[in-house]
Scaffold this motif. Sequence first.
Motif, PDB file in Angstrom:
ATOM      1  N   SER A  33      77.629  32.967  28.306  1.00  0.00           N
ATOM      2  CA  SER A  33      76.562  32.236  27.619  1.00  0.00           C
ATOM      3  C   SER A  33      76.459  32.749  26.176  1.00  0.00           C
ATOM      4  O   SER A  33      77.047  33.779  25.835  1.00  0.00           O
ATOM      5  N   VAL A  34      75.695  32.069  25.350  1.00  0.00           N
ATOM      6  CA  VAL A  34      75.503  32.503  23.962  1.00  0.00           C
ATOM      7  C   VAL A  34      74.896  33.910  23.944  1.00  0.00           C
ATOM      8  O   VAL A  34      75.326  34.782  23.176  1.00  0.00           O
ATOM      9  N   GLU A  35      73.904  34.149  24.775  1.00  0.00           N
ATOM     10  CA  GLU A  35      73.278  35.476  24.849  1.00  0.00           C
ATOM     11  C   GLU A  35      74.300  36.539  25.264  1.00  0.00           C
ATOM     12  O   GLU A  35      74.342  37.631  24.681  1.00  0.00           O
ATOM     13  N   GLU A  36      75.124  36.218  26.238  1.00  0.00           N
ATOM     14  CA  GLU A  36      76.137  37.177  26.691  1.00  0.00           C
ATOM     15  C   GLU A  36      77.199  37.423  25.617  1.00  0.00           C
ATOM     16  O   GLU A  36      77.655  38.553  25.444  1.00  0.00           O
ATOM     17  N   ARG A  37      77.570  36.380  24.887  1.00  0.00           N
ATOM     18  CA  ARG A  37      78.535  36.565  23.786  1.00  0.00           C
ATOM     19  C   ARG A  37      77.959  37.473  22.714  1.00  0.00           C
ATOM     20  O   ARG A  37      78.673  38.293  22.143  1.00  0.00           O
ATOM     21  N   THR A  38      76.677  37.341  22.456  1.00  0.00           N
ATOM     22  CA  THR A  38      76.018  38.222  21.492  1.00  0.00           C
ATOM     23  C   THR A  38      76.095  39.669  21.957  1.00  0.00           C
ATOM     24  O   THR A  38      76.424  40.571  21.175  1.00  0.00           O
ATOM     25  N   ARG A  39      75.818  39.900  23.224  1.00  0.00           N
ATOM     26  CA  ARG A  39      75.916  41.259  23.778  1.00  0.00           C
ATOM     27  C   ARG A  39      77.352  41.757  23.722  1.00  0.00           C
ATOM     28  O   ARG A  39      77.597  42.924  23.403  1.00  0.00           O
ATOM     29  N   PHE A  40      78.301  40.884  24.000  1.00  0.00           N
ATOM     30  CA  PHE A  40      79.708  41.272  23.916  1.00  0.00           C
ATOM     31  C   PHE A  40      80.058  41.675  22.486  1.00  0.00           C
ATOM     32  O   PHE A  40      80.742  42.680  22.268  1.00  0.00           O
ATOM     33  N   PHE A  41      79.603  40.907  21.501  1.00  0.00           N
ATOM     34  CA  PHE A  41      79.916  41.226  20.106  1.00  0.00           C
ATOM     35  C   PHE A  41      79.316  42.568  19.690  1.00  0.00           C
ATOM     36  O   PHE A  41      79.944  43.331  18.965  1.00  0.00           O
ATOM     37  N   HIS A  42      78.100  42.869  20.150  1.00  0.00           N
ATOM     38  CA  HIS A  42      77.510  44.181  19.859  1.00  0.00           C
ATOM     39  C   HIS A  42      78.381  45.287  20.459  1.00  0.00           C
ATOM     40  O   HIS A  42      78.640  46.306  19.812  1.00  0.00           O
ATOM     41  N   ALA A  43      78.814  45.076  21.689  1.00  0.00           N
ATOM     42  CA  ALA A  43      79.661  46.080  22.351  1.00  0.00           C
ATOM     43  C   ALA A  43      81.017  46.198  21.657  1.00  0.00           C
ATOM     44  O   ALA A  43      81.540  47.305  21.482  1.00  0.00           O
ATOM     45  N   ALA A  44      81.590  45.076  21.243  1.00  0.00           N
ATOM     46  CA  ALA A  44      82.888  45.099  20.555  1.00  0.00           C
ATOM     47  C   ALA A  44      82.775  45.876  19.248  1.00  0.00           C
ATOM     48  O   ALA A  44      83.662  46.674  18.913  1.00  0.00           O
ATOM     49  N   TYR A  45      81.701  45.665  18.511  1.00  0.00           N
ATOM     50  CA  TYR A  45      81.484  46.397  17.266  1.00  0.00           C
ATOM     51  C   TYR A  45      81.440  47.905  17.532  1.00  0.00           C
ATOM     52  O   TYR A  45      82.126  48.687  16.879  1.00  0.00           O
TER      53      TYR A  45
END
Length: 124
Positions: A33-45
């Motif tokens: 989901s959009v929310e999960e992608r946001t969390r993924f991007f924080h983790a990727a950073y």
Amino acid sequence: AAAAMRDVTKPFMENADLERIWRIGLEDLSALSVEERTRFFHAAYQFLKAFETIHFHFVYGLMDRQLWEGWHGLLRHYVAAPGIAYYWKLRPEVFSERFRNFVNSLEPPAEQRTVGTLFGEEGK
């Protein structure tokens, strides 16, 4: 340097939802989901920043070459993962020029393996 990576990956072991987002996001961002992608991007950073710190330690002679080779091998697998590769294309400017040049010079492994593909049970 290793402590930086432990700090990033420890939540994946402690939080099943975050682990699922990370594992799926590595291979298929569209499955999140959009929310999960946001969390993924924080983790990727955070994950890539930890690798940037590790790379810095190696470049400045603060890490043994044999230890570095293990980190180098791991990074090659993760930056080749579709989710990280996508993030990297969107946000390279948040990393040092030295690290950007290094990552951009990496050869992808013959068989990319991350926690998203390691067991051959993706999507389960």
